[in-house]
Every structure is written in structure tokens, then in C-alpha cells.
Enzyme design. Structure first.
Site, PDB file in Angstrom:
ATOM      1  CB  CYS A 104      74.700  36.207  74.453  1.00 48.58           C
ATOM      2  SG  CYS A 104      74.347  35.488  76.393  1.00 48.58           S
ATOM      3  CB  CYS A 345      77.230  29.240  79.260  1.00 49.28           C
ATOM      4  SG  CYS A 345      76.205  29.268  77.678  1.00 49.28           S
TER       5      CYS A 345
HETATM    6  N1  SAH Z   1      68.598  32.652  83.791  1.00 52.97           N
HETATM    7  C1  SAH Z   1      68.290  32.142  82.517  1.00 52.97           C
HETATM    8  C2  SAH Z   1      69.188  32.662  81.378  1.00 52.97           C
HETATM    9  C3  SAH Z   1      70.518  32.801  81.801  1.00 52.97           C
HETATM   10  S1  SAH Z   1      71.642  31.591  81.816  1.00 52.97           S
HETATM   11  C4  SAH Z   1      68.348  30.600  82.255  1.00 52.97           C
HETATM   12  O1  SAH Z   1      68.907  30.129  83.432  1.00 52.97           O
HETATM   13  O2  SAH Z   1      68.071  29.908  81.267  1.00 52.97           O
HETATM   14  C5  SAH Z   1      71.803  30.962  80.340  1.00 52.97           C
HETATM   15  C6  SAH Z   1      72.052  29.261  80.013  1.00 52.97           C
HETATM   16  O3  SAH Z   1      73.819  29.158  80.566  1.00 52.97           O
HETATM   17  C7  SAH Z   1      71.151  28.675  80.924  1.00 52.97           C
HETATM   18  O4  SAH Z   1      70.947  27.500  80.200  1.00 52.97           O
HETATM   19  C8  SAH Z   1      72.304  28.093  82.029  1.00 52.97           C
HETATM   20  O5  SAH Z   1      71.882  27.175  82.731  1.00 52.97           O
HETATM   21  C9  SAH Z   1      73.592  28.054  81.160  1.00 52.97           C
HETATM   22  N2  SAH Z   1      74.606  28.301  82.240  1.00 52.97           N
HETATM   23  C10 SAH Z   1      74.878  28.714  83.283  1.00 52.97           C
HETATM   24  N3  SAH Z   1      76.144  28.731  84.091  1.00 52.97           N
HETATM   25  C11 SAH Z   1      76.655  27.630  83.248  1.00 52.97           C
HETATM   26  C12 SAH Z   1      77.882  27.034  83.145  1.00 52.97           C
HETATM   27  N4  SAH Z   1      78.919  27.259  84.153  1.00 52.97           N
HETATM   28  N5  SAH Z   1      78.143  26.131  82.301  1.00 52.97           N
HETATM   29  C13 SAH Z   1      77.427  26.157  81.263  1.00 52.97           C
HETATM   30  N6  SAH Z   1      76.209  26.734  81.198  1.00 52.97           N
HETATM   31  C14 SAH Z   1      76.073  27.366  82.252  1.00 52.97           C
END
Ligand code: SAH
Ligand code: SF4
Length: 388
Positions: A104, A345
Site C-alpha cells: 500500500c 486504512c
Molecule cells: N485518496 C485515495 C486513496 C487513499 S485512501 C482515496 O480516497 O481513494 C484509501 C482508502 O482508505 C479509501 O477508500 C479511503 O476512503 C479509506 N479510508 C480513509 N480513512 C479511513 C478510515 N479512517 N477508516 C477506513 N477507511 C478509510
């Protein structure tokens, strides 16, 4: 200043070698030394002519990122924190599974999109990573893990651009990095095994389709514009119908015949059966753009204090998944990995400075909370995905 060769895809490295008076096959050799063997010392690139090694040493470097910390989780997940200067750090996470190893990767220090449920979003935006900084994460992880495991075989089989940052807001640096991942002389990953995850930068989805189609994941998180405007502020610029239309166009060139929609499960915010049914309508024949071939990946929210949000109960997640599956949409629930090292995430780079002031954060709009109580349906089996 010396040129960092990690900044180049093969075409760029060929142009650089050309400027040194070297033929393309020399660029291929050099590229393979760097990416396939993990070599940074030109003197050890034994099949390059001594004169070329000398020229390279005078003008170029293979410069990775300084490692601030490395943590290994009990479940085999490894998390690196890399220093990108000026008090900024980015994180990279390796997730080993039986049949694959997923890395990742981060694309920016911080993120300008500012999603409410994302700790990177709460930190604000610092800067874009360069191509070299994006690739340094893969270069370091791949070769360090190989050395540690005592293997010359590939360790990272999949890359997901799901670390810190919005990759499609750093397009110019992203595309050459993707090309190196895909290049047979580089990491040789198939297009299906490299995933760009985006919060929905519509024009850049179209450009990615034309320039470098890889697997696409779209962070949807809400079935209506009203709710998505609040959770993913970029929705105010590119609303759901436009985003779905871009997904359909993307599929014309995509290496997979579906888009993955990510959906972060937030207790009492977006996790009711009504929202699941609305999602089915959105991607179905009678949705705003007609059918969108897709899968859903439900992500249990990883809480952090400043968010003011909580994770949906497991039974609610299963019930939500059941509505989608029963409606004919393949749905998985993401298993959280590396919990003991905060590698899940949205928990990435907790150590990085928070660039938004407390006042700004307080001024953000409040999420509407659904009035209806949860219907607690029995949990269902068979909806667990093995990637993070
Ligand atoms: N900016 C991009 C990729 C990075 S985030 C995007 O938003 O797709 C990767 C994934 O993690 C995204 O689907 C995002 O929504 C999720 N994510 C971000 N913060 C999170 C959290 N606190 N809990 C669970 N998923 C989260
Ligand atoms: Fe940025 Fe993605 Fe986090 Fe939203 S979820 S703030 S787009 S990194």
C-alpha cells in the site's frame, strides 16, 4: 545537483542515457539493476562499461527515502515511515497473504481532499511526492523484504495506491511511477495487480484510462450527493452521476471489467439498509447513467479521535453487505490488518504534523445522522475479502 534515477520510467532513463551518449540497451541494463536487483551503487553494476559507471557516478544517484521507523505486526504486516523532509513523513504498508503480497503506497504528504473519516485528510496537504519518492517506497520494500527472506523471487505481487494522499491529484508524478511498476524490465506487475484508488477526480480518471489503464477503485462512501458532499468534499466539484459516468468510460480500457467501490462503514451515518438499496439503484439499469459493472468493498471505519465518528457494528456491516449481495452486486468486507501497529486504512502517518488548525476543523459541516434505528439482521458468511 545529481539526477535521481528513481525519478525516471524507462523512457525517461533512455533519454537521460542518450544525453550521456549511451544507447537504449544501456538504459535497459541500468533500469534492471536498479529495479530488479535493487542496486544503488554504480560500481557494482558489473556489466556496465567502466566509463559509463564513472559518468553515472559523476551525475546521477539512486536515492531512496530515509526510513524513520519500521514496525512489524504479529500478522506479518510491515509498516515503514519514510522521511520526506520538512517535518513530513509518509507511510507504506506491506500486507502478506497466502497467494500474494500487497504493498500500500502513498502518493502525497497529507491530502487536500479532506474526507471527514480520514486522518490523512484531517492533517491537511503538505506536498506532492515525486515519482522517485513514490517508487522509493516499492524499491525499498521489495528489496529489503527479499534480503530479509533470503530470496531473489518477487515479494510484492500487488500495489495499491491507497496510502496517504489522492493519487489523481498528483497525476504527473503518478503515471511514470505506474509505468515502472508495469514495465517488464522494472517490477513487471500486470495491470490487474496495480490499483489506483481515488476519491473521484473525474477528468483524471479519463486521462488515466488513456495514458495508463490499471485497476480502478473509487471511494464512494455515500449513495446521495447530500451525504457525499459532506463526507468527501470533492463531491461538490464532481457529483456522483458524473463520477459514475467516468467509471463507465474507464471500463472501456480497464484491465478488469468492473470498478471497485470502496465504502467506509460509519455508524449511523451511511450504513443503513436504505443506503444499501440506494447504492443498488445507483449502479443498476435505472441509475443516473445506467448499469455500472462493479464490486463493493466495505471498509469498517478505523476510528481516530478528531473524527467524531464511530465504526459500524459488525452485524450492521454484514447486513449492509447482504442487501448489496442479494441485489446481485459482489460485495466483500475488508479485513483489517496490522491493527497492533496502526497500519489500517486512514490511520497512516499519525505522527505527521496536523496542518489544519483546530478552528478550521470545528468549522467543518456536521454530518447528518440518520434518525432511524438499526435493523439488526443476522450476520452472513462468505463476504470477507482477504486484502486490506
Ligand atoms: N485518496 C485515495 C486513496 C487513499 S485512501 C482515496 O480516497 O481513494 C484509501 C482508502 O482508505 C479509501 O477508500 C479511503 O476512503 C479509506 N479510508 C480513509 N480513512 C479511513 C478510515 N479512517 N477508516 C477506513 N477507511 C478509510
Ligand atoms: Fe485524501 Fe483519500 Fe483520505 Fe479522502 S480518503 S482525505 S482523498 S487520502
Amino acid at each position: 545537483m545529481a539526477v535521481n534515477l528513481l525519478d525516471f520510467d524507462l523512457e525517461g532513463l533512455t533519454a537521460f542515457c542518450d544525453s550521456l551518449g549511451e544507447k537504449r540497451f544501456r538504459a535497459v541494463q541500468l533500469f534492471r539493476w536498479i529495479h530488479q536487483k535493487g542496486e544503488a551503487d554504480f560500481e557494482r553494476m558489473s556489466d556496465l562499461a567502466r566509463a559509463l559507471r564513472g559518468k553515472l557516478a559523476g551525475q546521477a544517484v539512486v536515492q531512496g527515502l530515509p526510513v524513520l521507523s519500521e514496525q512489524a505486526s504479529a500478522d506479518g504486516t510491515v509498516k515503514w515511515l519514510f522521511d520526506v523532509g520538512a517535518g513530513n513523513a509518509v507511510e507504506t504498508v506491506f500486507i502478506p497473504e497466502d497467494d500474494r503480497g500487497t504493498l500500500c503506497v502513498s502518493s502525497q504528504a497529507g491530502c487536500a481532499v479532506g474526507c471527514r473519516f480520514c486522518s490523512t485528510g484531517h492533517q491537511g496537504f503538505s506536498r506532492n511526492l515525486t515519482t522517485g519518492e513514490i517508487l522509493a517506497q516499492l524499491w525499498h520494500a521489495e528489496h529489503q523484504l527479499r534480503r530479509r527472506l533470503g530470496t531473489t523471487e518477487r515479494v510484492v505481487s500487488n500495489v495499491v495506491m491507497m496510502g496517504m494522499g489522492e493519487p489523481l491529484q498528483n497525476y504527473a508524478a503518478l503515471v511514470p511511477a505506474l509505468r515502472v511498476m508495469l514495465d517488464d524490465h522494472g517490477y513487471g506487475l500486470s495491470r490487474r495487480r496495480v490499483t489506483v484508488s481515488t476519491s473521484g477526480v473525474v477528468p483524471m480518471i479519463d486521462r488515466l484510462r488513456d495514458d495508463c489503464p490499471v485497476a480502478l477503485a473509487v471511494s464512494l462512501h455515500a449513495p446521495t450527493d447530500a451525504l457525499r458532499d459532506d463526507l468527501v468534499p470533492l463531491n461538490r466539484k464532481y457529483p456522483i452521476a458524473e463520477l459514475l459516468a467516468a467509471c463507465q468510460r474507464y471500463l472501456d480500457a480497464a484491465p478488469r471489467d468492473f470498478v471497485t467501490f470502496e465504502y467506509c462503514m460509519l455508524d449511523d451515518v451511511n450504513d443503513g439498509d436504505a443506503e444499501a438499496r440506494e447504492l443498488l439503484r445507483l449502479v443498476g439499469d435505472h441509475g443516473p447513467v445506467g448499469r455500472v459493472p462493479c464490486k463493493f468493498n466495505l471498509i469498517p471505519f478505523n476510528p481516530f479521535p478528531a473524527s467524531g465518528l464511530t465504526r459500524s457494528p459488525a452485524a450492521r456491516v454484514q447486513a449492509f453487505a447482504a442487501v448489496l449481495s442479494d441485489g446481485g452486486v459482489v460485495t466483500t468486507v475488508r479485513k483489517t490488518r496490522g491493527d497492533d501497529i496502526d497500519a489500517a486504512c486512514g490511520q497512516l502517518a499519525g505522527e505527521v504534523q496536523d496542518r489544519t488548525s483546530a478552528r478550521e476543523r470545528l468549522q467543518r459541516p456536521v454530518i447528518p445522522v440518520r434518525a432511524a434505528a438499526h435493523e439488526h439482521l443476522p450476520a452472513r458468511a462468505g463476504t470477507t475479502e482477504r486484502t486490506r
